[in-house]
Design an enzyme around this catalytic site. Structure first.
Site, short mmCIF file in Angstrom:
data_model
loop_
_atom_site.label_atom_id
_atom_site.label_comp_id
_atom_site.label_asym_id
_atom_site.label_seq_id
_atom_site.Cartn_x
_atom_site.Cartn_y
_atom_site.Cartn_z
N THR A 1 2.79 -28.97 60.68
CA THR A 1 2.42 -27.96 61.67
C THR A 1 1.72 -26.79 60.98
O THR A 1 0.92 -26.09 61.57
CB THR A 1 3.68 -27.46 62.42
OG1 THR A 1 4.72 -27.22 61.47
CG2 THR A 1 4.13 -28.46 63.45
N HIS B 1 11.28 -37.13 63.63
CA HIS B 1 10.40 -36.21 62.89
C HIS B 1 10.16 -36.68 61.46
O HIS B 1 9.75 -35.90 60.60
CB HIS B 1 11.01 -34.82 62.83
CG HIS B 1 11.14 -34.14 64.16
ND1 HIS B 1 10.19 -33.28 64.65
CD2 HIS B 1 12.10 -34.22 65.10
CE1 HIS B 1 10.59 -32.84 65.84
NE2 HIS B 1 11.74 -33.40 66.12
N LYS C 1 -1.68 -24.31 61.96
CA LYS C 1 -1.70 -22.86 61.90
C LYS C 1 -2.89 -22.37 61.07
O LYS C 1 -3.58 -21.41 61.44
CB LYS C 1 -0.38 -22.34 61.31
CG LYS C 1 0.83 -22.62 62.19
CD LYS C 1 2.15 -22.51 61.46
CE LYS C 1 3.30 -23.02 62.34
NZ LYS C 1 4.59 -23.17 61.60
N LYS D 1 5.09 -34.64 49.66
CA LYS D 1 4.09 -33.61 50.04
C LYS D 1 3.12 -33.35 48.87
O LYS D 1 2.06 -32.79 49.05
CB LYS D 1 4.81 -32.34 50.48
CG LYS D 1 5.64 -32.50 51.77
CD LYS D 1 6.46 -31.25 52.07
CE LYS D 1 7.38 -31.43 53.27
NZ LYS D 1 6.70 -31.32 54.58
C1 26W Z 1 19.78 -34.56 57.54
C2 26W Z 1 18.76 -34.03 56.65
C3 26W Z 1 17.48 -33.78 57.37
C4 26W Z 1 17.19 -32.49 57.84
C5 26W Z 1 15.98 -32.25 58.47
C6 26W Z 1 16.60 -34.83 57.57
C7 26W Z 1 15.38 -34.59 58.22
C8 26W Z 1 15.11 -33.31 58.66
C9 26W Z 1 13.84 -33.00 59.38
C10 26W Z 1 13.48 -34.08 60.29
C11 26W Z 1 12.76 -32.81 58.41
C12 26W Z 1 11.59 -32.13 59.05
O1 26W Z 1 11.58 -30.94 59.16
N1 26W Z 1 10.58 -32.92 59.39
C13 26W Z 1 9.31 -32.33 59.71
O2 26W Z 1 9.24 -32.13 61.10
C14 26W Z 1 8.03 -31.47 61.47
C15 26W Z 1 8.09 -31.18 62.96
O3 26W Z 1 7.93 -32.35 63.69
C16 26W Z 1 6.81 -32.31 61.09
O4 26W Z 1 5.66 -31.60 61.40
C17 26W Z 1 6.83 -32.65 59.60
O5 26W Z 1 5.81 -33.54 59.28
C18 26W Z 1 8.17 -33.26 59.24
O6 26W Z 1 8.30 -33.44 57.83
#
Ligand code: 26W
Length: 814
Positions: free
Chosen positions: A659, A361, A663, A555
């Site tokens: 996402t 992601h 929406k 962002k």
């Molecule tokens: C370990 C720390 C950490 C926690 C969460 C690293 C990375 C994350 C997630 C991957 C971050 C996240 O929410 N990514 C988002 O995921 C969405 C669903 O696929 C995408 O639409 C977003 O572009 C993306 O930033």
């Protein structure tokens, strides 16, 4: 005649009122007269659960007894949003609830408002998981969501008097929580630490301590599928709750230490959404829920079997790894198969690789988790052994494929002192996917290039989606009714591509006017909501321009605030005549990870710009800025339907998908954005002429990096940019304190890693097009209708169909 296919329970409002009254009495021991809205919330929720129970139990039974492979969605986050309205919709009890509660003498909104939003996620990844399990249930696909029952979810955000973010614990479980069923009789034992010994030629893990993983089960009702799946969130409990001897020695704290240590594991959600902190507790959390889930799946699909034939496991269930967070599941399944069930390595490996698939992601290298081998060795000594063995097998395999030694080194899962979880997931699973076409391409071309070169067939794309039930039907009932009227059916709620049928209506001025009226009514609603909840005075007759997402430099909330300051200066300095200015209300929503310094300073800047602009008579009615605190799913559901213009302005190549963008398009907002993430596909589908595009492409960004990017040059070259930045550093937005934002300005002028300054000119240029169109409401709304009509693809139902076809190879229960 409009076709209505929405689920409708045969129960009458009177009967439902009786059920609530009965629940109040036998479940909570209060009469209707004594009851509070919170009591009625619990009673009504329990009453809805009872109506869903048969489908829940039938779905479980059909899943276990049938031959349809199930999906196990492993995610450290599920950002579910409030449950009652969604459950009422899917149970077909909405009208009955509203009437019943009123008949019992309560305002149904007060009862709805009594629910505390479960915030068990940070942002995109967590909300996507929630949309996905809603879609799996609505498609009738047997599935488990597996995660953690955090005692404290994402922090509650507030702003202090200087506009700084302060974080408060999220006490979401203080009041009775009716949706989670705590099932002590199906707990699992999860162990940690200790050592590995040889016994009879076999490896035996001798853990040092264990915790009890207690499942808290939530119904996941499908829309019009008659199916109810399960979200199983694990809560950590101690086996030896209380050390009475120590207590009697009045060492009270020591007496409860084991309990506290155990319960710490599911105590709180880590509020980072990009940079892992690499804390041991985080790894404990990850292993805790994954190990419990794997054992649970064996229990569910091989009920009462001592020696189940686990070679059939991949045909019973396939696990989706929601980013790198659950990847420790791969060595865990290997350990279980080899150490607990005696399978040989190759058989175990065959089962494991067929069971797991990985979704990435992110594109930020720092967001890909890399754990110190020492930490894994200490906490999970047997797993480190298995990871080393997987790595040896991997390197041998690469050698046999004639991969050169440097590349093999670059691809190493275990590098000696660290373990790269994204590499382990890619090698250890059957499929790897990104979450938008551009993202998946960049994963193959850059982030995981070596792996894509060696295992091209593993790589695929599944573009994200959102559930139309929560984000159109529940959030925007006016638009939903207009769509159903326009299409003559409400079937679009379970077949969103039917929205295409609205396209011809964009040419029908009567329909366009109705559409505009819906948007205006939503704006009035939001203005009233914002007044009630935040004390804001939002003028619904201005353009509502929204930017809501986590605060992160990539962002580029900074680009929005600098352009806003430039506009403010233009108005102040009379560069723009009064009639030239299109009255605009800019609404921000964003939480920053508590440790993210520049993100928190950006929040402070936005709040101070809002304070200055909103109190400046020179711009009154022309420009205003609002930053409602504690952005969450509830606020999103109020704000998205009321938005005219949505901001998706990340640097190209940084936002995996987004996402929110989907929406807003589905709720009839136009988007100003870059060619990044799913913006690319949204623009392709809604039509370039119905999307405000600006900024560098990924290739132009790479070229500028390659040629050496000097943000200061852009500052010097663009007087409007220079003025805006100078106003930030000269104290205009900090009561004259020139140092307040110095670190931010210094970063912009010396680093500006995500090229905010380089895209400033293009971004300010496109504003004229935006305002020119907004001055022609009919044309604006015509394009908004074309956005709705052509965004059906971005349903999470379609995303699930892609996963089912390309990755999971399963489908609905018969
Ligand atoms: C370990 C720390 C950490 C926690 C969460 C690293 C990375 C994350 C997630 C991957 C971050 C996240 O929410 N990514 C988002 O995921 C969405 C669903 O696929 C995408 O639409 C977003 O572009 C993306 O930033």
């Amino acid at each position: 005649m409009t076709e209505i296919t929405a689920p409708k329970s045969p129960v009458s409002a009177e009967q439902f009122a009786d059920e609530i009254r009965e629940q109040l009495k036998y479940g909570q021991g209060v009469t209707v007269e004594q009851a509070t809205p919170a009591d009625v919330y619990v009673a009504a929720s329990q009453a809805v659960r009872r109506h869903l129970m048969d489908s829940w139990m039938q779905t479980q039974a059909d899943m276990v007894n049938g031959t349809t492979k199930a999906v196990g969605y492993l995610s450290a986050e599920f950002l579910m949003g409030k449950q009652l309205r969604n459950a009422l919709l899917n149970a077909g009890l909405t009208e009955q609830f509203d009437t019943a509660v009123e008949s019992l003498g309560f305002n149904y909104q007060d009862v709805i408002d009594a629910e505390h939003e479960p915030g068990l996620g940070n942002g995109g990844l967590g909300r996507l998981a929630a949309c996905f399990i809603d879609s799996l249930a609505s498609l009738g696909v047997p599935a488990f969501g597996y995660g953690i029952q955090y005692k404290y979810g994402i922090f509650e955000q507030a702003f202090d008097k200087d506009g700084k973010q302060i974080e408060k614990p999220d006490y979401w479980l203080t009041n009775e929580e009716p949706w989670g069923h705590i099932d002590y009789n199906r707990s699992q034992k999860v162990s940690f630490g200790g050592e590995v010994v040889e016994e009879g030629g076999k490896k035996v893990w001798k853990p040092a301590w264990s915790v009890r993983a207690v499942p808290v089960d939530y119904m996941v009702p499908g829309y019009a599928s008659g199916r109810v799946n399960t979200l199983r969130l694990w809560s950590a409990k101690s086996y030896d709750e209380f050390d009475l001897l120590t207590f009697n020695r009045s060492e009270y704290l020591d007496a409860v230490r084991p309990q506290v240590a155990a319960e710490n594991i599911s105590k709180i959600l880590y509020p980072e959404d990009s940079t892992p902190q690499g804390k041991a507790l985080r790894l404990e959390q990850q292993y805790f829920f994954v190990a419990a889930s794997i054992h649970d799946a064996i229990r569910v699909f091989y009920p009462g079997q001592e020696n189940p034939d686990l070679t059939t496991f991949p045909s019973k269930i396939c696990f989706q790894l929601n980013d790198t967070h659950p990847v420790i599941g791969i060595p865990e399944l290997m350990r279980v198969l080899i150490d607990e069930y005696g399978y040989d390595w190759d058989t175990a490996w065959g089962i494991t690789t067929k069971t797991f698939n990985y979704t990435c992601h992110t594109l930020l290298p720092e967001a890909l988790e890399v754990w110190p081998a020492s930490l894994i060795g200490e906490l999970l000594p047997r797993h480190l052994e298995i990871i080393k063995q997987i790595n040896e097998q991997f390197e041998a395999e690469l050698t046999s494929k004639h991969v050169d030694s440097d590349t093999i080194k670059d691809m190493a899962i275990h590098t000696g002192d660290s373990v790269r979880m994204a590499y382990l997931a890619t090698y250890g699973g059957s499929h790897v996917n990104g979450v938008a076409e551009l993202h998946s391409q960049l994963l193959k071309d850059v982030t995981l290039k070596n792996f894509s070169d060696v295992y091209p067939d593993k790589f695929t794309n599944v573009t994200n989606g959102v559930t139309p039930r929560r984000f159109i039907k529940l959030a925007n009932p006016r638009l939903s009714d207009l769509i159903t009227e326009g299409l003559g059916t409400d079937k679009w709620l379970s077949d969103l591509e039917l929205l295409k049928g609205l396209e011809p209506l964009a040419a029908d001025d009567e329909f366009v006017k109705k559409f505009a009226a819906v948007k205006q009514a939503n704006k009035v609603d939001f203005s009233n909501y914002a007044k009630r909840e935040y004390g804001f005075d939002i003028d619904p007759d201005t353009m509502v321009n929204t930017m809501v997402k986590r605060l992160h430099e990539y962002k580029r909330q900074a680009l929005k605030i600098l352009a806003l300051i430039a506009r403010y200066a233009d108005i102040k300095n009379g560069n723009m005549s009064a009639d030239e200015v299109m009255p605009r209300t800019v609404v921000f929503g964003a939480k920053a990870a508590p440790g993210y310094y520049l993100a928190k300073m950006t929040i402070q800047l936005i709040n101070n710009v809002a304070r200055v602009v909103n109190n400046d008579p020179d711009v009154k009615g022309k420009l205003s800025v609002y930053f409602p605190w504690n952005y969450n799913v509830r606020l999103a559901q109020h704000l998205i339907p009321a938005t005219d213009l949505d901001e998706q302005i990340s640097q190209a190549g940084k936002e995996a998908s987004g996402t929110g963008n989907m929406k807003f398009a589905l709720n009839g907002a136009l988007t100003v954005g870059t060619l990044d993430g799913a913006n690319v596909e949204i623009r392709e589908r809604v039509g370039a002429e119905n999307f405000f595009l600006f900024g560098m492409t990924v290739d132009e960004v790479d070229a500028l990096y390659a040629s050496g990017y000097s943000p200061a040059a852009f500052y010097e070259a663009d007087p409007r940019l220079k003025q805006a930045i100078d106003m930030v550093s000269d104290g205009t937005f900090s009561n004259g304190d020139r140092n307040a934002f110095a670190p931010l300005v210094a970063d912009w002028l010396t680093k500006d890693w995500f090229m905010t300054l380089a895209d400033f000119h293009a971004y300010t240029e496109i504003q004229a097009d935006i305002e020119a169109l907004y001055a022609q409401p009919l044309e604006w709304h015509r394009k908004a209708i074309l956005n709705v009509a052509n965004s059906g693809y971005f349903s999470s139902d379609r995303s699930m169909e892609d996963y089912l076809e390309r990755i999971w190879e399963t489908g609905p229960l018969a």
